[in-house]
Write an enzyme that holds these catalytic residues in place. Structure first.
Site, mmCIF file in Angstrom:
data_model
loop_
_atom_site.group_PDB
_atom_site.id
_atom_site.type_symbol
_atom_site.label_atom_id
_atom_site.label_comp_id
_atom_site.label_asym_id
_atom_site.label_seq_id
_atom_site.Cartn_x
_atom_site.Cartn_y
_atom_site.Cartn_z
ATOM 1 N N VAL A 38 0.932 -1.250 0.072
ATOM 2 C CA VAL A 38 0.202 -0.075 -0.088
ATOM 3 C C VAL A 38 0.920 1.352 -0.068
ATOM 4 O O VAL A 38 1.610 1.561 0.997
ATOM 5 C CB VAL A 38 -0.752 -0.100 1.272
ATOM 6 C CG1 VAL A 38 -1.766 1.262 1.149
ATOM 7 C CG2 VAL A 38 -1.831 -1.316 1.308
ATOM 8 N N SER A 39 0.875 2.095 -1.155
ATOM 9 C CA SER A 39 1.559 3.540 -1.034
ATOM 10 C C SER A 39 0.618 4.397 -0.159
ATOM 11 O O SER A 39 -0.355 4.179 -0.074
ATOM 12 C CB SER A 39 1.633 3.866 -2.475
ATOM 13 O OG SER A 39 0.574 3.871 -2.937
#
Length: 493
Positions: free
Chosen positions: A9-10
């Site tokens: 997850v950025s």
């Protein structure tokens, strides 16, 4: 079949439906159960970009690929794994070498044939192109903001509020740090001096790193800079890690340094790595040593290398900053060993023997008590004067005394107040000027046992100002001898 689930997850994707950690986890668990696969472990990189493979969970997974702890790597989408074609090829080769398959839960890939590999590479190339396009758009927006004098996000540095408002008290502290540095102190010495004076950064101690960052930050000179330095001092784009041109612009915020002052600091910093300055040398008296003729700070330098019977040698010495920068002072330079000798001579004048020290300390404590009593008495007298003034003014209002009487009495009271205030000022000055006899004795006893850093720290802790002088302008005599000189004034912290 044993499956390892990888989730990434950025930061900018965390809130989007389906891309959160829990969103990916629930979908991948359901997919694995539908295939009757056994989940061996979850590898989660929360808040990491896919620009490279330098991610904690990714590195752990690659290590365990070699251990063959699972048979397939499952991701929600290919771009969760990587957005780089080069990294994709690297991963697929690593998986193949260890008989590990790759599977996306939302895309159909076949990596066992040439056509399958071509298709997955094409998708990877599209992901890389998308990342590059987004980065270019972001950078274009950032450049435009900088041109307009706006700061493109980020936390405002010390000296400003979180909304960019100027804080005069913090600005004064930043200027003091710069003045200490320009007087000859190194980063660590500046930090030690500010900390010893209780002048902290919002309750936190200064360090050599925070001093260095403060003096290097162009924002304090009204300059907006986008980009960070790598370990080699080259500017890089902080978002992509690629070498790009650093962006500069003039901000509309209130500056702390003028551009001339900022440039002078940077020039001075650069000069300290050449021309006789040495960041690796410790100058024991920098920060406390002052010129006895003009009062300017004296800073440490090294002589040029010269050959001796034992090889090359460089000598530490101190020079008046007024003499160095503008030649407005003619105080000779002093070798560090000469200053050291003068300091030890000064201590010996104060310290005779232990018995005398005790007597002197007792006398000082007695004097200090008397001084404190005098100060308290003077303050009581001032309070009485104020009370009498009020009484004369009241009597005049009530018509009990004439205007001339009030003037005479108030003049007498004012004269008395001046005398009391002069006495108070002299008493407080006398109290602050008492030498720290026992600490001086301790310095003399420990000096030979201390290393360079400890000597410098002890000098800065004990002394506020050490003024050095000599009746000579151009000392002559035997090489390496000590010429006639003295410490003309010493004040303590």
């Amino acid at each position: 079949m044993r499956v390892a689930i990888y989730i990434r997850v950025s930061t900018d994707m965390q809130a989007e439906d389906g891309f959160s950690v829990e969103g990916q986890r629930s979908r991948l668990i359901s997919y694995a159960e539908s295939q009757d696969w056994t989940i061996t472990d979850f590898y989660i990189d929360d808040g990491y970009s896919a620009k490279d493979l330098k991610r904690p969970a990714m590195q752990q997974m690659l290590y365990e690929v070699k251990e063959q702890k699972f048979d397939v790597v499952l991701v929600y989408k290919l771009d969760r794994l990587t957005r780089s074609v080069a990294n994709l090829h690297e991963l697929l080769e690593e998986f193949d070498a260890n008989n590990v398959k790759f599977k996306s839960a939302t895309e159909i890939f076949e990596t066992t044939t040439a056509m399958g590999r071509f298709f997955i590479t094409l998708v990877g190339a599209m992901a890389e192109w998308e990342r590059g396009t987004i980065s270019e758009r972001v950078r274009f927006g950032v450049e435009q903001m900088v041109k307009e004098g706006k700061r493109p996000g980020g936390i405002f540095p010390f000296g400003y509020t979180s909304t960019g408002e100027f804080i005069p008290e913090e600005a004064a502290l930043i200027r003091e740090a710069a003045q200490l540095y320009m007087s000859g102190l190194g980063y660590k010495s500046v930090a030690m001096r500010l900390n010893s004076l209780g002048k902290l950064r919002r309750g936190k101690l200064w360090t050599d790193a925070t001093v260095s960052y403060t003096l290097e930050n162009p924002f304090y000179a009204g300059i907006i800079r986008v980009g960070t330095k790598d370990k080699n001092g080259k500017y890089v784009n902080s978002n992509r890690g690629e070498r790009v041109k650093c962006i500069y612009g003039s901000g509309d915020h209130q500056e702390i340094f003028t551009k001339e002052e900022y440039n002078a600091i940077q020039k001075y910093k650069k000069s300290k790595t050449s021309g006789g300055f040495s960041p690796n040398s410790i100058y024991w008296f920098s920060g406390a040593l002052r010129c006895g003729r003009c009062g300017a700070a004296m800073f440490g330098k090294l002589t040029t290398q010269r050959k001796t019977t034992g090889g090359m040698k460089r000598t530490q010495y101190y020079i008046c900053s007024s003499r160095h920068h503008s030649r407005s002072c003619d105080l000779p330079i002093f070798r560090q060993v000469h200053v050291e000798k003068l300091m030890m001579d000064y201590i010996l004048k104060v310290k005779v023997d232990v018995a005398q020290l005790r007597d002197e300390t007792s006398k000082i404590e007695s004097e200090a008590k008397e001084y404190n009593d005098d100060i308290a008495e003077a303050k009581r007298e001032l309070a009485k004067l104020a009370e009498r003034r009020s009484r004369w003014q009241y009597m005049f209002v009530e018509g009990l005394i004439s205007q001339d009487d009030v003037r005479r009495k108030l003049k007498a009271e004012n004269d008395a107040e001046m005398l009391i205030r002069d006495k108070l000022a002299m008493t407080q000055k006398s109290l602050s000027g008492i030498p720290k006899v026992e600490e001086l004795a301790q310095l003399e006893e420990l000096w030979s046992l201390l290393d360079d850093h400890e000597k410098k720290e002890m000098i800065l802790t004990l002394f506020h100002r050490i003024e050095i002088n000599t009746p000579l302008t151009k000392p002559k005599g035997v090489k390496n001898s000590f010429f006639d000189a003295y410490l003309q004034n010493v004040t303590f912290n």
